[in-house]
Design a protein around this motif. Structure first.
Motif, PDB file in Angstrom:
ATOM      1  N   VAL B 259       0.816  -1.219   0.000  1.00 58.81           N
ATOM      2  CA  VAL B 259       0.000   0.000   0.000  1.00 58.81           C
ATOM      3  C   VAL B 259       0.852   1.273   0.000  1.00 58.81           C
ATOM      4  O   VAL B 259       0.489   2.264  -0.621  1.00 58.81           O
ATOM      5  N   LEU B 260       1.993   1.242   0.696  1.00 57.88           N
ATOM      6  CA  LEU B 260       2.779   2.473   0.844  1.00 57.88           C
ATOM      7  C   LEU B 260       3.832   2.634  -0.243  1.00 57.88           C
ATOM      8  O   LEU B 260       4.301   3.748  -0.480  1.00 57.88           O
ATOM      9  N   ASN B 261       4.241   1.538  -0.868  1.00 54.16           N
ATOM     10  CA  ASN B 261       5.218   1.586  -1.954  1.00 54.16           C
ATOM     11  C   ASN B 261       6.489   2.371  -1.584  1.00 54.16           C
ATOM     12  O   ASN B 261       6.899   3.279  -2.289  1.00 54.16           O
ATOM     13  N   PRO B 262       7.123   2.004  -0.447  1.00 54.49           N
ATOM     14  CA  PRO B 262       8.373   2.679  -0.084  1.00 54.49           C
ATOM     15  C   PRO B 262       9.526   2.153  -0.935  1.00 54.49           C
ATOM     16  O   PRO B 262       9.426   1.074  -1.527  1.00 54.49           O
TER      17      PRO B 262
END
Lengths: 318, 318
Positions: B259-262
């Motif tokens: 979800v955050l795509n770091p």
């Protein structure tokens, strides 16, 4: 066109363009058009036409236009990386559209990112710096505003909330493969399209449920609304399906609120808004699972801007 | 003291202070002291003393000091909302410390937020705008840098990764109550303290495992390292426990990366660094569950700054 901005919401079947008041979020003019041909060149024509409809001969005076796309975008390059519902992979839609409308810079974002930005600026998240927006419709997606900034991730693919992995609860539920190819995505158990598919499979295999009567025996008519209706009339099978969907969705939402501590969780989409009984189950599961400390000053609210959230948010993208 | 900043890392048993080079992250001077008395006034004295040890008579020339605390903090007010390991609730530690050291502004943050900031500035996340940092030790916590900014949440309690809710996989695993009072937190199955507690309970009830031999029958000596050793020697019970912990941790990590795509997931803490076989199981589960699109340009790495991450990050807090 002082104080006015242009936005586009590019869905799988429709393109919308709107002229938006930058200071109020109000839609001054809007144009919506069905996509008959989804090839990039044809879509560019449709979008350019829609923009001309709302901006008229002033179109060339805009130096930037925001576009929300139903797919993964790399904002920095203006490329659509992957949009399964359009059949696109690595399409430089931003530069293509820019050329077609006289050179304005095109700012691309995922449609849920645009919606989150719109809801944050002028909708249910107005005035808050940290907002998590999740839409439950035929698919499931999300957008995240943190510290007042839209978070699109390091690779531009943040927000894939439909693809978090879950462990089904109901003993009869078999692991399901998601449209993305992976096993056990949240979406595979809870999005409108997947709920319809799994209920259809179960009924095909002879499970008895009021759902069958409600669709007059035509299983192709099954959708989330029918399951909602059967649940509302006490059907035990629909209850199992809805309780599982509510528990899985509510828990996943609670986990992100626990870690991200947003001021608002904003929920929208056809299944969420059209199935209030399911929404109640989701809220119950959410409240049972979310960390207490994350709920101070927090509220879960329905999306406010409706179908225009995407085009408003796109117009306001920075 | 041009180019130098002061930081404090306040743990449950130790306070560290350090003078840090703002441009390199290097620790120029450090002082560490055990906390014998955890009352806020006594801790203020210890921290003020530690700061004097590293800054000398220049202490009063600093106009701000960063402090990472093992608890929930409200950065904007300088209050510690809740720090169970210190026995604190609503302690205005920032203002108290500020008075004790001559008026410098005190910037408070959760210790994992400080660590995340340190690892982002000068550690394993250097050069990346989006970094998720998770520490697995006696407890589990996380810190999140997105768009180059530290995310502390709207209420200052972001990062409670240990309290996301999970569904145990192993049939024999009973739902467990976490130290926070809630059921089925990730931490309740996977943190060092909880692994020790659950293995001790199982062995108390007569389960046979090599773990019993490895501690010479003294169940009070059980810790994550012993389970790691038993797993490494093929013990079936330790294998079940480690496989479940690996699956639960790996899946939860994958969901947040999806979800955050770091750009980086940075893992540290005593259990993570001290149990490489568990870490391998976590990595395997993570790789099986994370969304493909989120892994482009992504890497999972070990924390780099070691015990000094917190104090370096605190010193550099904005």
């Amino acid at each position: 066109m002082n104080g006015k901005v242009l936005g586009v919401d590019l869905g799988a079947s429709t393109a919308r363009a709107a002229l938006v008041d930058r200071n109020t979020g109000e839609v001054i003019a809007a144009h919506k058009q069905l996509l008959s041909d989804r090839s990039p060149a044809a879509v560019v024509d449709v979008v350019a036409h829609a923009l001309r409809e709302v901006a008229g001969k002033d179109l060339e005076s805009f130096d930037r236009i925001g576009v929300g796309v139903c797919g993964q975008c790399l904002g920095s390059t203006g490329s659509v990386i992957l949009a399964p519902n359009l059949g696109w992979r690595d399409v430089p839609f931003g530069p293509m559209l820019s050329r077609a409308i006289g050179g304005a810079r095109v700012r691309l974002a995922n449609d849920l990112a645009a919606i989150a930005w719109g809801e944050n600026r002028f909708g249910a998240g107005k005035g808050f710096s940290d907002v998590f927006v999740v839409f439950v419709g035929s698919g499931i997606g999300s957008g995240l505003v943190l510290g007042g900034r839209l978070n699109e991730g390091s690779g531009g693919v943040a927000g894939e909330f439909g693809h978090v992995k879950v462990q089904p609860i109901r003993p009869a539920t078999r692991p399901r493969r998601c449209g993305c190819g992976a096993m056990s995505c949240l979406e595979a158990y809870t999005s409108g399209m997947n709920v319809a598919a799994r209920v259809r499979e179960d009924l095909d295999q002879g499970i008895s449920s009021l759902v069958r009567e409600l669709v007059g025996g035509d299983l192709s008519c099954i959708n989330a609304g029918v399951v909602e209706a059967a649940y509302g009339r006490g059907d035990p099978y629909a209850r199992e399906i809805w309780q599982e969907a509510g528990e899985l969705l509510g828990t996943a939402l609670a986990n992100f609120v626990t870690v991200l501590n947003p001021a608002r969780l904003i929920l929208g989409g056809g299944v969420w808004l059209g199935c209030p009984l399911l929404a109640t189950l989701v809220r119950e599961a959410f409240e049972g699972k979310v960390s207490r400390s994350a709920t101070l000053g927090f509220a879960l609210e329905n999306a406010f801007l409706g179908d225009e959230a995407g085009v408003i948010g796109a117009a306001l993208l920075e």
